[in-house]
Enzyme design. Structure first.
Site, PDB file in Angstrom:
ATOM      1  N   ASP A 149      -0.930   4.851   2.914  1.00 29.04           N
ATOM      2  CA  ASP A 149      -0.866   3.626   2.105  1.00 29.04           C
ATOM      3  C   ASP A 149      -1.518   3.850   0.741  1.00 29.04           C
ATOM      4  O   ASP A 149      -2.704   4.200   0.663  1.00 29.04           O
ATOM      5  CB  ASP A 149      -1.610   2.529   2.903  1.00 29.04           C
ATOM      6  CG  ASP A 149      -1.380   1.140   2.347  1.00 29.04           C
ATOM      7  OD1 ASP A 149      -0.779   1.013   1.268  1.00 29.04           O
ATOM      8  OD2 ASP A 149      -1.830   0.179   3.002  1.00 29.04           O
ATOM      9  N   GLY A 200       7.302  -0.273  -2.221  1.00 28.60           N
ATOM     10  CA  GLY A 200       8.612  -0.224  -2.875  1.00 28.60           C
ATOM     11  C   GLY A 200       8.564   0.123  -4.358  1.00 28.60           C
ATOM     12  O   GLY A 200       9.573   0.021  -5.051  1.00 28.60           O
ATOM     13  N   ASP A 221       3.448  -6.998   1.428  1.00 23.78           N
ATOM     14  CA  ASP A 221       3.141  -7.307   2.828  1.00 23.78           C
ATOM     15  C   ASP A 221       3.884  -8.540   3.357  1.00 23.78           C
ATOM     16  O   ASP A 221       3.998  -9.546   2.667  1.00 23.78           O
ATOM     17  CB  ASP A 221       1.644  -7.567   2.986  1.00 23.78           C
ATOM     18  CG  ASP A 221       0.849  -6.285   2.873  1.00 23.78           C
ATOM     19  OD1 ASP A 221       1.395  -5.283   2.380  1.00 23.78           O
ATOM     20  OD2 ASP A 221      -0.325  -6.289   3.272  1.00 23.78           O
TER      21      ASP A 221
HETATM   22  C1  GAL Z   1      -1.694  -2.941   2.997  1.00 27.18           C
HETATM   23  C2  GAL Z   1      -0.476  -2.617   3.831  1.00 27.18           C
HETATM   24  C3  GAL Z   1      -0.616  -3.344   5.146  1.00 27.18           C
HETATM   25  C4  GAL Z   1      -1.876  -2.862   5.835  1.00 27.18           C
HETATM   26  C5  GAL Z   1      -3.080  -3.035   4.917  1.00 27.18           C
HETATM   27  C6  GAL Z   1      -4.330  -2.389   5.493  1.00 27.18           C
HETATM   28  O1  GAL Z   1      -1.603  -2.293   1.781  1.00 27.18           O
HETATM   29  O2  GAL Z   1       0.688  -3.029   3.153  1.00 27.18           O
HETATM   30  O3  GAL Z   1       0.526  -3.109   5.952  1.00 27.18           O
HETATM   31  O4  GAL Z   1      -1.712  -1.522   6.188  1.00 27.18           O
HETATM   32  O5  GAL Z   1      -2.854  -2.453   3.658  1.00 27.18           O
HETATM   33  O6  GAL Z   1      -5.438  -2.504   4.658  1.00 27.18           O
END
Ligand code: GAL
Length: 395
Positions: A149, A200, A221
């Site tokens: 991420d 994306g 999200d």
């Molecule tokens: C976001 C991600 C989520 C989750 C979260 C955890 O950036 O899109 O799905 O993983 O971080 O902190």
């Protein structure tokens, strides 16, 4: 044996191992990954006990048999690094290797989460500067899936792009960061599904496979609200050509069962994700779920549509105000047809099946009605508010 010969032999063995893993790596995820992820319900408070309970529930409630195989720990497992840089799990995860063994013993696979940045989105330790080391640790623990991420790597992009995250230099830095972890996973010698998560940016669907991604998030999200789910899901129109066996668009994990949507809305969620050939990662508390939510997650026809071996993502055929028609080509000449009502009132949708290429006499299954429909050129089903009629057509 002369030393040089032994050295060369060792080098050759390592090249062969890497090639073998690279091939194994590229043949992972022939259909969209299915499983569970901790984030949508437990967020960063997830514990070893929650993960074990989820694995147990998946076996007991039949989800494992239905195809849900990955048990993925999202953000929140990380502790500090040892003086030599090795990542450790925190107090909530006393022994990752033991946890992986537990999950594997139930015929399931274990996933984990990190970031190319120094910190994850929930401010835990990221992999920046420790990519090779972390990949080796994951392999040693027995990890099968990594969600990677972007999070604080965004700051590095800003620097690389001189203030502009969309600048070519920032784009190159981002690709490089993802490629680096992919190469580290291959070098670590264990096939691991590589899930890119950068919401994306920069049309990731165009270059996700090049940096080794098996799937990539295409959106921000999801949340457990119809409006957010619908905004994300229906915005996927036009992306179908970027998905296929081994490389999937990922509009984020499922919210089915978290309680914020009606059953019609959850059926829409599941149907749309299946039409999109999206990963099916349940995101609810599997140990405490209602039978009606389990029935949505385990519906055999909707899973078959998502997991079809042709691996083609479906797309929108038409939208008339809030009434949308989507289709997905399936193997053996079959087709999935979804009629969505995004409106606020029930609505009768008239669809000419002939115009969609359905031949006379085709077998039509109404997936959520759990019944067959008599063939007719024109169908006029009533679709509930925020609901769907999903048809599986066999010639
Ligand atoms: C976001 C991600 C989520 C989750 C979260 C955890 O950036 O899109 O799905 O993983 O971080 O902190």
């Amino acid at each position: 044996m002369p030393r040089l010969f032994v050295k060369r032999l060792a080098a050759l063995a390592s090249v062969l191992l890497c090639a073998h893993v690279a091939i194994a790596q590229s043949s992972l995820s022939p259909t969209p990954p299915m499983g569970w992820n901790s984030w949508n319900h437990f967020f960063q408070h997830v514990t070893d006990a929650d993960v074990r309970a989820s694995a147990d529930a998946m076996v007991a409630n039949g989800m494992g048999d239905a195809g849900y195989v990955y048990v993925n720990i999202d953000d929140g497992w990380q502790g500090t690094r040892r003086p030599d840089g090795t990542i450790q799990s925190n107090d909530r995860f006393p022994d990752m290797k033991a946890l992986a063994d537990y999950v594997h013993a139930r015929g399931l696979k274990l996933g984990i989460y990190s970031s190319p940045g120094p910190k994850t989105c929930a401010k835990f330790e990221g992999s920046y500067g420790h990519e090779a080391q972390d990949a080796k640790t994951y392999a040693a623990w027995g990890i099968d899936y990594l969600k990677y991420d972007l999070c604080s790597f965004g700051d590095k992009l800003t620097v690389a792009g001189n203030g502009d995250q969309a600048a070519p230099a920032a784009f190159a830095a981002q690709q490089e960061a993802y490629r680096k972890m992919h190469d580290a996973l291959v070098a670590a010698g264990r096939p691991i599904v590589f899930s890119l998560c950068q919401y994306g940016m920069s049309n990731v669907w165009e270059w996700g496979p090049e940096v080794g991604g098996h799937l990539w998030r295409t959106t921000g999200d999801i949340s457990d609200k119809y409006d957010r789910m619908a905004l994300i899901g229906f915005s996927q129109a036009g992306l179908s050509r970027y998905a296929g066996p081994g490389h999937w668009n990922d509009p984020d994990m499922l919210e089915v069962g978290n309680g914020g949507m009606t059953l019609d809305e959850y059926r829409t969620h599941m149907s749309l994700w299946a039409i999109l050939a999206a990963p099916l990662l349940a995101g609810n508390d599997l140990s405490h779920m209602k039978p009606e939510h389990l029935a949505i997650l385990e519906n055999k026809d909707v899973i078959a549509i998502d997991q079809d071996s042709l691996g083609k993502q479906g797309d929108r055929v038409s939208a008339l105000g809030p009434y949308e028609l989507w289709t997905k080509p399936l193997s053996h000449g079959r087709t999935a047809i979804a009629l969505f009502n995004r409106g606020e009132l029930a609505h009768t949708m008239r669809v000419n099946l002939r115009e969609l290429g359905v031949p006379p006499g085709a077998h039509i299954r109404n997936v959520w009605g759990n019944a067959d429909l008599p063939f007719s050129d024109i169908i006029n089903p009533i679709i509930p508010k925020h609901g769907v009629v999903l048809l599986l057509v066999t010639r």
